[in-house]
Scaffold this motif. Structure first.
Motif, PDB file in Angstrom:
ATOM      1  N   ASP A 624       0.923  -0.709   0.312  1.00  0.00           N
ATOM      2  CA  ASP A 624      -0.143   0.224  -0.122  1.00  0.00           C
ATOM      3  C   ASP A 624       1.263   1.317   0.249  1.00  0.00           C
ATOM      4  O   ASP A 624      -0.158   2.367   0.259  1.00  0.00           O
ATOM      5  N   MET A 625       2.055   1.122   0.059  1.00  0.00           N
ATOM      6  CA  MET A 625       3.161   2.232  -0.278  1.00  0.00           C
ATOM      7  C   MET A 625       2.695   3.457   1.279  1.00  0.00           C
ATOM      8  O   MET A 625       3.103   4.081   0.770  1.00  0.00           O
ATOM      9  N   ALA A 626       2.872   2.501   2.175  1.00  0.00           N
ATOM     10  CA  ALA A 626       2.352   2.976   3.485  1.00  0.00           C
ATOM     11  C   ALA A 626       4.055   3.708   3.955  1.00  0.00           C
ATOM     12  O   ALA A 626       3.993   4.225   6.133  1.00  0.00           O
ATOM     13  N   VAL A 627       5.194   3.359   3.685  1.00  0.00           N
ATOM     14  CA  VAL A 627       6.459   3.886   4.234  1.00  0.00           C
ATOM     15  C   VAL A 627       6.460   4.715   3.023  1.00  0.00           C
ATOM     16  O   VAL A 627       6.670   3.897   1.743  1.00  0.00           O
ATOM     17  N   LEU A 628       7.803   6.121   3.130  1.00  0.00           N
ATOM     18  CA  LEU A 628       8.291   6.249   1.890  1.00  0.00           C
ATOM     19  C   LEU A 628       9.810   5.815   2.049  1.00  0.00           C
ATOM     20  O   LEU A 628      10.192   5.891   2.212  1.00  0.00           O
ATOM     21  N   ARG A 629       9.476   5.086   0.794  1.00  0.00           N
ATOM     22  CA  ARG A 629      10.508   3.875   0.693  1.00  0.00           C
ATOM     23  C   ARG A 629      11.016   2.533  -0.614  1.00  0.00           C
ATOM     24  O   ARG A 629      10.324   3.337  -1.576  1.00  0.00           O
ATOM     25  N   LYS A 630      12.264   2.458  -0.583  1.00  0.00           N
ATOM     26  CA  LYS A 630      12.107   1.787  -2.178  1.00  0.00           C
ATOM     27  C   LYS A 630      12.821  -0.038  -1.486  1.00  0.00           C
ATOM     28  O   LYS A 630      13.551   0.194  -0.894  1.00  0.00           O
ATOM     29  N   VAL A 631      12.715  -0.389  -1.765  1.00  0.00           N
ATOM     30  CA  VAL A 631      12.508  -2.399  -1.630  1.00  0.00           C
ATOM     31  C   VAL A 631      12.752  -2.638  -3.082  1.00  0.00           C
ATOM     32  O   VAL A 631      13.070  -2.228  -4.198  1.00  0.00           O
ATOM     33  N   GLU A 632      13.796  -3.412  -2.929  1.00  0.00           N
ATOM     34  CA  GLU A 632      14.799  -4.402  -4.033  1.00  0.00           C
ATOM     35  C   GLU A 632      14.354  -5.602  -2.643  1.00  0.00           C
ATOM     36  O   GLU A 632      15.029  -6.080  -2.180  1.00  0.00           O
ATOM     37  N   PHE A 633      13.847  -6.307  -4.039  1.00  0.00           N
ATOM     38  CA  PHE A 633      13.346  -8.055  -3.147  1.00  0.00           C
ATOM     39  C   PHE A 633      12.902  -8.621  -4.777  1.00  0.00           C
ATOM     40  O   PHE A 633      13.858  -8.967  -5.309  1.00  0.00           O
ATOM     41  N   GLU A 634      13.588  -9.993  -3.873  1.00  0.00           N
ATOM     42  CA  GLU A 634      14.156 -10.404  -4.840  1.00  0.00           C
ATOM     43  C   GLU A 634      13.790 -11.850  -4.595  1.00  0.00           C
ATOM     44  O   GLU A 634      13.236 -12.458  -3.844  1.00  0.00           O
ATOM     45  N   GLN A 635      12.980 -12.682  -5.721  1.00  0.00           N
ATOM     46  CA  GLN A 635      11.799 -13.611  -6.342  1.00  0.00           C
ATOM     47  C   GLN A 635      12.084 -14.352  -7.625  1.00  0.00           C
ATOM     48  O   GLN A 635      12.939 -14.105  -8.195  1.00  0.00           O
ATOM     49  N   ALA A 636      11.885 -15.172  -7.731  1.00  0.00           N
ATOM     50  CA  ALA A 636      12.077 -16.243  -8.614  1.00  0.00           C
ATOM     51  C   ALA A 636      11.971 -15.440  -9.933  1.00  0.00           C
ATOM     52  O   ALA A 636      10.727 -15.391  -9.517  1.00  0.00           O
ATOM     53  N   ASP A 637      12.086 -16.245 -11.483  1.00  0.00           N
ATOM     54  CA  ASP A 637      11.406 -15.295 -12.290  1.00  0.00           C
ATOM     55  C   ASP A 637      10.239 -15.628 -12.390  1.00  0.00           C
ATOM     56  O   ASP A 637       9.693 -14.436 -13.389  1.00  0.00           O
ATOM     57  N   PHE A 638       9.453 -16.853 -12.055  1.00  0.00           N
ATOM     58  CA  PHE A 638       8.541 -17.153 -12.742  1.00  0.00           C
ATOM     59  C   PHE A 638       6.784 -17.015 -11.287  1.00  0.00           C
ATOM     60  O   PHE A 638       6.551 -16.354 -11.797  1.00  0.00           O
ATOM     61  N   MET A 639       8.052 -16.253 -10.368  1.00  0.00           N
ATOM     62  CA  MET A 639       6.566 -15.396  -9.459  1.00  0.00           C
ATOM     63  C   MET A 639       6.574 -13.964  -9.452  1.00  0.00           C
ATOM     64  O   MET A 639       6.084 -13.997  -9.678  1.00  0.00           O
ATOM     65  N   TRP A 640       7.655 -13.346 -11.297  1.00  0.00           N
ATOM     66  CA  TRP A 640       7.674 -11.949 -10.864  1.00  0.00           C
ATOM     67  C   TRP A 640       6.603 -12.241 -12.639  1.00  0.00           C
ATOM     68  O   TRP A 640       5.243 -11.560 -12.548  1.00  0.00           O
ATOM     69  N   GLN A 641       6.892 -13.331 -13.286  1.00  0.00           N
ATOM     70  CA  GLN A 641       5.808 -13.457 -14.258  1.00  0.00           C
ATOM     71  C   GLN A 641       4.147 -13.703 -13.445  1.00  0.00           C
ATOM     72  O   GLN A 641       3.163 -12.868 -14.263  1.00  0.00           O
ATOM     73  N   TYR A 642       4.037 -14.945 -12.708  1.00  0.00           N
ATOM     74  CA  TYR A 642       2.234 -14.887 -12.462  1.00  0.00           C
ATOM     75  C   TYR A 642       2.126 -13.413 -11.520  1.00  0.00           C
ATOM     76  O   TYR A 642       1.438 -13.214 -11.857  1.00  0.00           O
TER      77      TYR A 642
END
Length: 1150
Positions: A624-642
């Protein structure tokens, strides 16, 4: 006068009911001059009030009367020249300190001002009884350089036929530029405004038009406005011109004004405004606070939208017809923004500069709610994400943006933002980019407060503020009530806790009270523990980089599993990294089971791609963008595709698209292509998918099969069934497919083959699109579409390969490039005959030509761009051409072009263009402080220093822009290309304490105070405008101004450094000369010929003043400076500083 110095005098203007009358009885468009008078009514609230300070810049003051008695006055504006010209200092730290001191020396909130009026002694008794004072000031303005902008086209005909107009403009409180006033947002009064103009002109100003009266000869008419709602001078505006008038058909109290012949566009553009009114009145459950509203569309605008009490001034370039698609949402957004500021910003004003964030935050927040209602949740969330990315990028680059400048660092005197090269304690010293980021952060923080207390409570707080203010505004002559119309940070926060009963202290602590206010940087990764059926999430923070801070508090994580979507709230503690989250679904696969999504939808998914052991489909941190933040998150490519395919939140889809750039696989290609084909997917997501697909295709270039990316899709969607290389006749009825249709070719042009060239079939395809483009049956204009086709051509250009060093001429062009160049030339020539809306096509052509030049296909030459950048072209064309010149300056290291640009910054008639050039030079500098460059030399340093020191004194934004460029080119300390200063002693002002012997401070300051206080010294120092006053009461009133020690210190030291030592005498050592400086004022006052000369015949001075027009003030200034120097050399005891003190304008400017 009581011993407390100027405090009671400062209070005099605060608590009093004031009526303000301004009358401008002559406006001359030929000479660009204005003549008029103002009358202020002041209710003294303290006895012994014998000096009144007002703000006035660049106005010539003829006479001041108080209750019909002539009053003496002193005029001094230390911001005209920040550091004095004989100074050889070129150090930016030094400049920033001096500039901040100069601005606060005339800051109305601190009870200061450029104009100091003496109350005649006959009225002292009157004042002690606290009776009304009426101050009447006659003034004129000649060719103003800021505050009022005259637009006088050089064509045939009378002024009205030529469309000549004038309007007030400026950044923050700039009303002092066009009439004397108390130029503060916290000084409210009621207004009567009169403007006498030619009969063919219309004057639009704040308040209700009471009547218009013609003169006997019918050649002129006077417009009388009254504004009964107490308003600050900073929110008063004026626009005069031969406007066409349109009364809004839906709301008769709303009137629109535009320049001649634009009425049809005005009708269409403003037809929507009444819905914005309805929306705001409904959510705020409060009527619009003024009895009327006026919109004025003018040319050469300072900013696109400027909101003032009961009227807003817009750029005429926002007007559009019903055929234009792209401009419509932008213009509506501008209208909605200006209306939000009518409530918070104009009607409700602020106590002080440190409360500005509340107004900008609330108006930005309710504007966001309007956006959500008008354009939908997707557009709103996309906007929030955009704004969040902007502020994150800015803060990581330059350090934190402080919303409440006073909170930072605790101690008032420390500069709260030490990482910046300007002071943030005053709006007029801020960099423009910082100010736009400040507004962006303000509304984002409001949204964080809303997340904490709920929207319902948030709107109740706003309603409470508005209803208190409107009750207060209707009270006549009880101005102590009017303070309810001013918002303060503490009042606002108290009101939140009263209404909601919730404690938002942690939130405030996180985003306000931090010494280093910045953004939060999260790094996340995870592992799935099959035995425990637990998701092990690791979240790290980086809070050591500049512009970052540590976050402690709740963080929401959304996990999409096979059984549905689950929200978890994690507590982020000081040092906890790992979080265990229990999973709901065992990783069993029921073949036929549908998977429930966040929004309750159930979908079939192809689960073959996922990990057999884990039930996780994708994970999102802080969705919900409830923090003024930058997020770098690692998950597998299939997860990004889903996530891209099935997550229904546009922000998640955008994140997935940018993550997929790192996974160039057939599966990613498929996911992106599917999104492009999905009609119900948000159009902005589909647009970014185009560019991502192009990047992926380039990474997969050796394994890519089939036609170039997106080509078959485009053909299927937009081309004829029978002849696939011919595009259908344009039909832009579906806006989503219109945006896709114009973005796809631009992205396709970025494709490259194995040799890193644009594939031939892509180029042919784009050229065919242009060739067969047919807009005859379309009800919308295709100018933006055609402009994007040219952008596509430019994107297809790759660097030239030179064969045995032959020089490129137009004869031996690469055949593909020749085709591109022919198209561009044809388009440019067509534009001359049939210009497109806002000349979008010319703009794209200019950019494309620059691309060809940079890639070495055509000879690099700025002449074409310089001709397009001349005054007289449409502003978008000029900016595009200037951008090319800036780029040429950098690439070719051309000193000539840099000079041409600097010359334009100083002399261009349009303030916006001058600002824009500085901005572009700062973003794309010809060199930076860390590199050697032939362009960096002493003359350039002097030129820029002069611009920021005195050249841009009448436009705050321009001056701060010059400072930004200076810091980009030369850094904070003395530029490296300068020779060492003569004395070999450069003060480092950051560590001022080190240089000074503590025993000397008291005397030095005492002396300085004397200099600032003693009015007779002012006669010598301030010979700026009308040194007209009597020196009868010199002894009794030492209340002129107390100067704080840092200023005193700086001025003495700089004096010392700047005076060359008298020939033949040695410079005394440091301590000696400081003592001498302390004694200097006395020696200067003992010879008093200059000052007494003025005071003897100050009556004749007015007449003399009128004769010597503009040159007068300069002559005056230099004369005194010379006198001062010669005097300084007479007493051998203290050669340097003695003259130094009297030679300069008073110490408060240093």
């Amino acid at each position: 006068m009581p011993p407390t110095g100027s405090d009671p005098a400062r209070m005099n203007r605060k608590k009093g009911d004031k009526g303000f009358e301004i009358c401008i009885n002559n406006i001359n468009f030929q000479r660009k001059s204005v003549v008029g008078f103002v009358e202020l009514t002041i209710f003294p609230t303290v006895a012994n009030l014998n000096r009144i300070k007002l703000n006035s810049k660049q106005c010539r003051i003829y006479r001041v009367r108080i209750n019909d008695l002539e009053a003496a006055f002193i005029y001094n504006d230390p911001t005209l020249e920040v550091c004095h010209s004989e100074s050889k200092q070129r150090n930016l730290n030094y400049f920033s300190n001096a500039y901040a001191a100069a601005v606060s020396a005339v800051d109305p909130d601190a009870g200061n001002g450029e104009l100091c009026v003496k109350v005649p002694s006959e009225l002292w008794k009157h004042v002690d009884e606290l009776k009304i004072l009426k101050i009447h000031i006659n003034f004129s303005l000649d060719q103003p350089k800021g505050g009022l902008h005259f637009v006088v086209p050089s064509v045939e005909g009378s002024m009205a036929e030529r469309g000549a107009h004038v309007f007030s403009c400026g950044y923050q409180n700039s009303t002092r530029f066009w009439f004397p006033c108390v130029d503060s947002y916290s000084e409210l009064c009621t207004w009567k405004l009169e403007f006498t103009v030619d009969a063919a002109m219309v004057a639009v100003s704040s308040g209700d038009l009471v009547e218009t009266v013609y003169t006997h000869d019918m050649r002129k008419k006077t417009f009388h406005y009254t504004l009964a709602v107490p308003t600050s001078a900073a929110n008063i505006a004026l626009a005069i011109g031969p406007f066409e008038i349109l009364v809004d058909p839906y709301m008769h109290e709303v009137t629109h004004f535009c320049l001649p012949q634009l009425l049809p566009l005005l009708k269409h553009t403003t037809s929507y405004l009444h819905e914005v009114f309805e929306f705001y009145e409904e959510i705020l459950t409060c009527r619009y606070p003024y009895s009327c509203f006026k919109t004025v569309f003018i040319d050469e605008a300072y900013v696109e939208v400027a909101a003032y009490a009961s009227m807003s001034i817009f750029s005429t370039n926002l007007l559009h017809s019903a055929m234009i698609i792209d401009e419509t949402p932008l213009t509506r957004r501008c209208l909605a923004q200006s209306l939000a500021q009518q409530f918070f910003g104009c009607f409700i004003s602020r106590m002080s500069w440190s409360d500005e964030w509340v107004l900008k935050g609330i108006s930005g927040y309710i504007y966001g709610l309007w956006m959500k209602k008008t354009f939908g949740v997707n557009e709103y969330r996309h906007w929030i994400k955009e704004e969040l990315d902007k502020i994150v990028a800015y803060e990581l680059k330059t350090g934190g943006v402080l919303l409440h400048p006073i909170f930072g660092g605790g101690k008032e005197k420390d500069n709260p933002a030490s990482h910046l090269h300007f002071s943030i304690k005053h709006p007029h010293t801020l960099s423009w980019e910082y100010y736009t980021m400040f507004q962006c952060k303000a509304h984002l923080v409001m949204r964080l407060i809303e997340n904490r207390i709920s929207m319902e409570f948030m709107l109740q707080v706003f309603n409470k503020l508005l209803s208190l203010a409107s009750t207060a505004s209707s009270q006549k002559f009880q101005s102590h009530m009017w303070s309810q119309m001013l918002v303060s940070t503490s009042g606002f926060l108290k009101s939140i806790s009263n209404v909601s009963g919730k404690d938002i202290q942690p939130l405030i602590k996180q985003w306000f009270f931090r010494d280093q206010s910045g953004v939060v940087k999260f790094y996340g990764s995870f592992a799935f523990n099959r035995k425990r059926n637990v998701l092990e999430l690791e979240i790290k923070q980086d809070y050591t980089s500049p512009g970052t801070q540590k976050y402690v508090g709740p963080l929401k994580v959304t996990v999409q599993e096979l059984d549905g979507s689950f929200n978890h709230t994690l507590q982020i503690e000081e040092n906890s990294l790992k979080h265990d989250i229990p999973c709901h679904s065992k990783s069993r696969r029921n073949k036929k089971k549908k998977i429930p999504l966040m929004n309750g939808e159930e979908v079939d998914m192809d689960l073959s791609a996922m990990d057999a052991d884990s039930p996780l489909l994708w994970i999102r941190i802080d969705p919900d963008m409830a923090v003024l933040r930058k997020v770098e998150f690692e998950q597998a490519d299939f997860m990004w595709q889903y996530q891209l395919r099935y997550e229904r939140d546009v922000v998640a889809q955008q994140e997935a698209i940018s993550a997929l750039e790192k996974f160039p696989t057939p599966a990613s290609r498929l996911a992106l292509t599917d999104i492009l084909e999905q009609e119900q997917c948000f159009y902005r997501v589909r647009m970014s998918a185009c560019f991502c697909l192009a990047k992926i295709a380039n990474s997969m270039v050796s394994t890519w099969t089939g036609p170039p990316a997106m080509k078959s899709l485009f053909t299927r969607m937009f081309c004829c069934k029978t002849c696939p290389n011919i595009v259908k006749t344009n039909n832009f009825m579906s806006f989503q497919s219109y945006f896709l249709q114009k973005t796809m070719p631009v992205a396709m042009a970025l494709l490259r083959d194995v040799h890193n060239l644009c594939p031939k079939e892509v180029l042919t395809f784009i050229l065919d699109l242009i060739k067969y483009n047919d807009n005859r049956k379309n009800k919308f204009s295709d100018n933006y579409y055609r402009a994007e086709m040219i952008d596509a051509l430019a994107n297809s250009v790759t660097p030239a390969v030179s064969v045995n060093n032959e020089v490129r001429t137009l004869d031996n062009l690469n055949p593909d490039v020749r085709l591109i160049l022919e198209e561009i030339t044809r388009f440019l020539n067509m534009e001359k005959l049939l210009p497109s809306y806002r000349h979008t096509i010319t703009v794209s052509c200019l950019r494309a030509i620059r691309v060809l030049q940079k890639n070495g296909h055509v000879p690099s030459d700025p002449a074409l761009f310089k001709s397009y950048a001349e005054y007289g072209h449409f502003v978008d064309i000029r900016v595009a051409a200037l951008e090319a010149v800036v780029d040429y300056t950098k690439v070719d290291r051309s000193y000539e072009e840099l000079q041409w640009l600097l010359n334009m910054i100083q002399n261009d008639p349009v303030p916006y263009v001058r600002h824009k050039i500085l901005n572009m030079l700062t973003k794309n500098p010809p060199f930076t402080k860390s590199m050697e460059s032939p362009l960096c030399n002493e003359a350039l340093v002097d030129q820029l220093w002069k611009l920021m020191n005195s050249g841009a004194a009448h436009d705050w934004r321009l001056r701060c822009g010059a400072v930004d460029l200076y810091v980009t080119l030369f850094g904070l300390s003395r530029p490296s290309c300068l020779p060492l200063p003569e004395l070999g002693l450069v003060l480092n002002l950051k560590e001022k304490k080190a240089v000074l012997n503590p025993t000397i401070i008291p005397e030095a300051i005492a002396g300085n105070q004397e200099a600032a206080v003693n009015p007779s010294s002012h006669a010598q120092l301030v010979g700026f405008q009308n040194p007209a006053f009597s020196s009868s009461q010199d002894e009794e009133e030492i209340d002129m101004d107390t100067v704080h020690d840092s200023q005193a210190f700086i001025s003495h030291h700089l004096n010392m450094l700047e005076r060359p030592s008298t020939p033949g005498k040695e410079q005394p050592p440091l301590e000696m000369s400081l003592l001498a400086a302390a004694a200097a004022p006395l020696s200067a006052f003992s010879k008093e010929p200059a000052s007494s000369k003025h005071s003897d015949h100050h009556h004749h001075h007015h007449h003399e003043h009128k004769k010597k027009k503009k040159k007068h003030k300069h002559k005056h200034k230099h004369k005194h400076r010379r006198d001062g120097r010669e005097k300084g050399r007479e007493p051998p005891a203290c050669p340097g500083p003695a003259g130094g003190r009297s030679a300069r304008s008073p110490s408060l400017s240093d």
